[in-house]
Each structure stands twice: as structure tokens, then as C-alpha cells.
Design an enzyme around this catalytic site. Structure first.
Site, short mmCIF file in Angstrom:
data_model
loop_
_atom_site.label_atom_id
_atom_site.label_comp_id
_atom_site.label_asym_id
_atom_site.label_seq_id
_atom_site.Cartn_x
_atom_site.Cartn_y
_atom_site.Cartn_z
N ARG A 187 -29.01 83.68 44.79
CA ARG A 187 -30.18 84.51 44.44
C ARG A 187 -31.09 84.66 45.64
O ARG A 187 -31.60 85.75 45.93
CB ARG A 187 -30.96 83.90 43.28
CG ARG A 187 -30.33 84.13 41.92
CD ARG A 187 -31.27 83.68 40.80
NE ARG A 187 -32.43 84.54 40.67
CZ ARG A 187 -33.49 84.26 39.90
NH1 ARG A 187 -33.52 83.13 39.20
NH2 ARG A 187 -34.51 85.10 39.83
N CYS A 245 -40.12 80.05 43.11
CA CYS A 245 -38.82 80.06 42.42
C CYS A 245 -38.71 81.39 41.68
O CYS A 245 -39.18 82.41 42.16
CB CYS A 245 -38.70 78.86 41.48
SG CYS A 245 -39.96 78.80 40.18
#
Length: 289
Positions: A187, A245
Site C-alpha cells: 500500500r 497509517c
């Protein structure tokens, strides 16, 4: 309160045995702050209702959140709302708050830990290994509701522990703080489609997937191992750090890790990638750090 753990975690984590020994102490409050990703298809509150550590209350990060945060999830509320919510849970001045998760990997337990510290309650710790370790050792659980016992909470916001998007945007140029991303490498590198739209990472950030800081049983690694993990990611623990995050949850695991490794002033980018990816003019980088 005396803590038998070694010095590097004495004010960040407690062991399951410590909690078992102090479960009935009048100045200890236990909190289940579990939260699951939508893909997990689990309801943390239903699991809490069926099985929780005796005396525990449920801390819902999606409920103890800013009213105007949509479509961003569980953004930090203001001091008035936070105080009102936690006061009703019996969390307040003069008590040690022990937070656990239904899985051993900390996750939202660390988010709740960070939120309480942001609002000035520093006598707060995370149960190392969470409910799985508690159960594995044969400690008791119950489905009995915890009677409410409201307690005054004095909120004193510590703005140093929280970063807004404009501050992170400015930091892309100034590089005054190291931005450390807790998401999985694929990611971070932009190799997979991202649920928030844009794929990649904030330019100049470092990647340290949160699970690298954890043992197989969900307990935190020791300070030396955590320090090595930050260093391997290119991060200097002696310099200012901001963690990020997907939506501000696992970033708090990195903040806890840094705290264990002796950097106690790590900030969290509250909106994290959910906010960055949905902001029109936010720059995005792909590939490795």
C-alpha cells in the site's frame, strides 16, 4: 503504582499477570477498546458484551470521535465531547487506565491510549498481548454488564501529540519531522488499489508496517528490537517523529513502539491516508521510501 515490568515499558504496557494481581484495585479501570477493519466482518461491541475482562467498559473509537468527521472515520473529538464520553465510562482523574484489545495486536487499544494521553491523562497503559493472552493464561472473563460509575475527567489537550493535515502538508517541504507510515509495504509503495482512492504515500515518508513491532502472540517486542526496526526503516528515534497509517489506528501502534523505545513525544497524523488521499491538492509518491 508499583509495576513489576522492566523500566522501558513500565509506563506504557502492563502484563496480564499485573492486571490479574490488580484487577480489584480501587484506582484501576479496565477498558476494552477493540475495533475491527470492515473486511473483518466482526462487531467489537457484540464480542465485548459476550466476553470481557471483569469490570471492563467498552471504548468505541467510532463513537468517541468528532461529530463533523464524515467521511473520515474516528477523528479526534474536541475536549468537551471527549470528557463527556469518557467520564460516563468511569475514566477520569486519579485512576490508572488499562486498555486491551480482543486481538493481541494492540490496534485500537493503542489508539485509545494515544487519545487519553492527548487529553492529558498520562496514567494509561496497554495490556500486552490483550485478551488472547489473558484467556490463554486462564484468567477470568464475564458477560456481566459493568455498572456505570461516572468520574470527573480533566481534559488538557496536548497539541504536540496530534498533527493536522496542513501541518503534514507543510512538513513535505520543511522536513522538520520524520513521517513514518504504518501501512503494509504494498500500500505504501502504491502497488495495490487503495480504499481511499489515491495509491502511494506522502512524499518523503518512511515505511514501517506496524506488525513488525509485534511478536507472533501480539505482544510488543522489546525496546532494542523496536529501536532496530525503526533504524532499519531509516528513522532516527532521536529526532521528531509523526506517525501515519490508513485512518489513524495502526499509526498509534508505531507511536507506542517509539514510546517503548524511549521517544515519548511522537505525534500522530489524525486523518492519516484517509484524509490525505481524499484531499484534492495533496501530493503523492509511489515506490519505496
Amino acid at each position: 503504582m508499583n509495576n513489576p515490568l522492566s523500566a522501558h515499558v513500565a509506563d506504557a504496557l502492563v502484563s496480564t499477570q499485573w492486571l490479574a494481581d490488580h484487577l480489584d484495585a480501587p484506582d484501576v479501570r479496565v477498558v476494552d477498546a477493540s475495533w475491527y477493519m470492515p473486511a473483518d466482518n466482526k462487531n467489537a461491541r457484540e464480542i465485548y458484551d459476550a466476553q470481557h475482562i471483569p469490570g471492563a467498559v467498552f471504548f468505541d473509537i467510532d463513537e468517541i470521535a468528532a461529530d463533523d468527521s464524515a467521511p473520515l472515520p474516528h477523528m479526534m473529538p474536541d475536549a468537551i465531547k471527549f470528557s463527556a464520553k469518557v467520564r460516563k465510562l468511569g475514566l477520569g482523574d486519579g485512576v490508572r487506565i488499562v486498555i486491551y484489545g480482543q486481538t493481541g495486536s494492540a490496534l485500537a487499544a493503542c489508539r485509545a491510549w494515544w487519545m487519553l494521553r492527548h487529553f492529558g491523562h498520562n496514567d494509561v497503559v496497554v495490556l500486552d498481548g490483550g485478551l488472547p493472552k489473558w484467556l490463554a493464561e486462564g484468567h477470568p472473563v464475564t458477560d456481566a454488564p459493568t455498572p456505570p460509575r461516572e468520574r470527573h475527567f480533566t481534559a488538557r489537550a496536548n497539541s504536540f501529540l496530534l498533527r493536522e493535515i496542513d501541518q503534514v502538508m507543510s512538513n513535505v517541504t520543511t522536513k522538520r519531522e520524520q513521517l513514518v507510515d504504518a501501512r503494509a509495504g504494498e500500500r505504501f509503495r502504491g502497488e495495490v488499489a487503495d480504499p481511499w482512492g489515491k495509491s502511494g504515500h506522502v512524499p518523503g515518508s518512511f515505511n514501517l508496517p506496524f506488525n513488525v513491532l509485534l511478536n507472533a502472540d501480539g505482544t510488543f517486542k522489546d525496546a532494542a528490537e523496536i529501536r532496530a526496526a525503526f533504524e532499519d526503516a531509516g528513522v532516527d528515534l532521536e529526532k521528531p517523529i509523526v506517525t501515519t497509517c490508513g485512518s489513524g489506528v495502526t499509526a498509534c501502534v508505531l507511536a507506542m513502539g517509539a514510546y517503548i523505545a524511549a521517544n515519548k513525544q511522537v505525534a500522530v497524523f489524525d486523518g492519516s491516508w484517509a484524509q490525505w488521499a481524499t484531499t484534492e491538492d495533496s501530493p503523492v509518491a509511489t515506490g519505496p521510501a
